[in-house]
Design a protein around this motif. Structure first.
Motif, PDB file in Angstrom:
ATOM      1  N   VAL A  50      37.465 -30.392  57.870  1.00  0.00           N
ATOM      2  CA  VAL A  50      38.476 -31.451  57.720  1.00  0.00           C
ATOM      3  C   VAL A  50      38.754 -31.865  56.478  1.00  0.00           C
ATOM      4  N   ARG A  51      38.082 -31.919  55.450  1.00  0.00           N
ATOM      5  CA  ARG A  51      38.672 -32.841  54.218  1.00  0.00           C
ATOM      6  C   ARG A  51      39.352 -31.490  53.181  1.00  0.00           C
TER       7      ARG A  51
ATOM      8  N   HIS B 287      32.990 -32.371  58.428  1.00  0.00           N
ATOM      9  CA  HIS B 287      34.085 -33.162  57.619  1.00  0.00           C
ATOM     10  C   HIS B 287      34.110 -32.479  56.255  1.00  0.00           C
ATOM     11  N   ARG B 288      33.152 -31.933  55.587  1.00  0.00           N
ATOM     12  CA  ARG B 288      33.222 -31.546  54.060  1.00  0.00           C
ATOM     13  C   ARG B 288      33.794 -30.187  54.176  1.00  0.00           C
TER      14      ARG B 288
ATOM     15  N   PHE C  74      36.460 -41.157  53.663  1.00  0.00           N
ATOM     16  CA  PHE C  74      37.833 -40.587  53.073  1.00  0.00           C
ATOM     17  C   PHE C  74      38.604 -41.546  52.425  1.00  0.00           C
TER      18      PHE C  74
ATOM     19  N   ASN D 171      41.458 -38.961  60.272  1.00  0.00           N
ATOM     20  CA  ASN D 171      40.689 -37.892  60.235  1.00  0.00           C
ATOM     21  C   ASN D 171      40.103 -37.930  61.521  1.00  0.00           C
ATOM     22  N   MET D 172      40.118 -36.879  62.466  1.00  0.00           N
ATOM     23  CA  MET D 172      39.307 -36.741  63.650  1.00  0.00           C
ATOM     24  C   MET D 172      39.407 -38.131  64.278  1.00  0.00           C
TER      25      MET D 172
ATOM     26  N   SER E 262      29.490 -37.855  54.262  1.00  0.00           N
ATOM     27  CA  SER E 262      29.919 -37.437  55.634  1.00  0.00           C
ATOM     28  C   SER E 262      29.117 -36.115  55.842  1.00  0.00           C
TER      29      SER E 262
ATOM     30  N   MET F  95      26.773 -40.308  58.780  1.00  0.00           N
ATOM     31  CA  MET F  95      27.606 -39.969  57.693  1.00  0.00           C
ATOM     32  C   MET F  95      27.171 -40.179  56.415  1.00  0.00           C
TER      33      MET F  95
ATOM     34  N   SER G 200      43.890 -34.755  62.000  1.00  0.00           N
ATOM     35  CA  SER G 200      42.973 -33.777  62.456  1.00  0.00           C
ATOM     36  C   SER G 200      42.325 -34.173  63.841  1.00  0.00           C
TER      37      SER G 200
ATOM     38  N   THR H 297      42.977 -31.115  54.731  1.00  0.00           N
ATOM     39  CA  THR H 297      43.717 -32.431  54.663  1.00  0.00           C
ATOM     40  C   THR H 297      44.192 -32.984  53.418  1.00  0.00           C
TER      41      THR H 297
END
Length: 263
Positions: A38-39, A34-35, A64, A126-127, A30, A26, A155, A42
Motif C-alpha cells: 500500500v504505502r 501496508h509497508r 499513515f 488506505n484500504m 503497520s 499494526m 487503495s 500510494t
C-alpha cells in the motif's frame, strides 16, 4: 443494491470492538502488506509537496497520517471509530501541531462538508473504502473538499482476485521428475456488489463487514462526480525463497490503488 447505508451502524460497532486489537497488531509501523503493497505506490501517486494540506480518510490508528506529516504535509485525519481515534491520538504526541484528528462518519455528507470546501490539496484512503457501507456521499463531498486539480488516492483489496467466496489454492505437482508448485485463486463471483463478513487479521475478536464493488463501479462513480482517473497501480509482493511455501501474491496483485483528479 450497490450501497448499504443501513449497515453503517453495525459496521461502526464492529470496528470499535476490534480497534484495540488492530492497533496492537499494526503498531507504529503497520504490517508487511501496508509497508510493501500500500504505502510505496500510494506515496508515489500522492506526490506530497511540503506544506500541502492532506485529508486522511478512515485513518485508523494514524500510521499513515504520521507518515504524511513526516513528508511535510499538514494533515486532517478522521475515522468513525472513537476507539481508533483514541489510539491514533495516543500514538501522535509528537505530531500535535501537524495532525488534527476528528471523529467523522464518512457516510455523513454534512459532517464531511464542515471540514471546508476547497481546503485540501489531496485526500487519501488506505484500504478503507471497502469498509464503508455507502461511498456515494463521500465521493460527492471529496470533490468539494479538494482544491482545483486536487487528487484523491485510495487503495482497496483487488476486487478481481478477492471477490466474495474466492478460494486461494496452493497446488503441488510432479512434472517430468520435478516438483512444481502453483498458487492461484478460484473466482465464482465478481460483478454484483455484495456485503460480507471477513477476518482481516487472524485472531481478531469478531469479523468486520466489507462491501465488495467491481472496478467499474468505482471508476463510474468517480467519473460521474467530475473526477478523471489519471493514476492506477496494481502492486504485488516480490517473490522470495519462501514464496513456494505459502500463498504469496507475487503474480496476482492483492490490491489496486487509484488516483482520481478533480476536474
Amino acid at each position: 443494491m450497490s450501497e448499504w447505508k443501513d449497515l453503517t451502524n453495525e459496521s461502526q460497532i464492529r470496528w470499535d470492538g476490534i480497534a484495540e486489537f488492530w492497533d496492537d497488531y499494526m503498531g507504529e509501523h503497520s504490517n508487511r502488506f501496508h509497508r510493501e503493497i500500500v504505502r510505496p505506490q500510494t506515496e508515489q501517486l500522492l506526490s506530497i509537496v511540503e506544506g500541502q494540506t492532506i485529508l486522511d480518510i478512515a485513518c485508523g490508528n494514524g500510521n499513515f497520517s504520521r507518515r504524511l506529516a513526516d513528508l511535510g504535509a499538514k494533515v486532517v485525519a478522521f475515522d468513525y471509530s472513537s476507539k481508533m481515534i483514541e489510539r491514533a491520538k495516543l500514538r501522535s504526541d509528537d505530531y500535535i501541531n501537524r495532525i488534527e484528528y476528528k471523529m467523522i462518519d464518512a457516510t455523513n455528507y454534512d459532517s464531511l462538508i464542515e471540514l471546508g470546501t476547497d481546503q485540501f490539496d489531496g485526500a487519501v484512503a488506505n484500504m478503507a473504502l471497502m469498509d464503508i457501507a455507502d461511498i456515494t456521499s463521500l465521493t460527492k463531498a471529496i470533490h468539494q473538499l479538494l482544491k482545483k486539480k486536487g487528487v484523491f488516492v485510495f487503495s482497496i483489496p483487488h476486487p478481481c482476485f478477492q471477490a466474495p467466496n474466492t478460494r486461494k489454492i496452493h497446488e503441488t505437482e510432479e512434472i517430468h521428475g520435478e516438483v512444481v508448485t502453483r498458487n492461484s485463486v478460484q473466482i465464482s463471483k465478481y460483478l454484483n456488489p455484495e456485503p460480507m463478513e471477513t477476518i482481516g487479521i487472524k485472531g481478531q475478536p469478531v469479523p468486520h463487514l466489507i462491501f465488495h464493488r467491481s472496478l467499474s463501479y468505482y471508476v463510474n462513480l468517480f467519473v460521474s462526480s467530475n473526477f478523471v482517473l489519471d493514476g492506477w497501480e496494481e502492486p504485488s509482493f516480490q517473490k522470495d525463497e519462501d514464496s513456494n511455501k505459502r500463498f504469496d501474491w507475487y503474480e496476482l496483485p492483492p490490491a489496486v490503488i487509484f488516483r482520481f483528479r478533480k476536474l
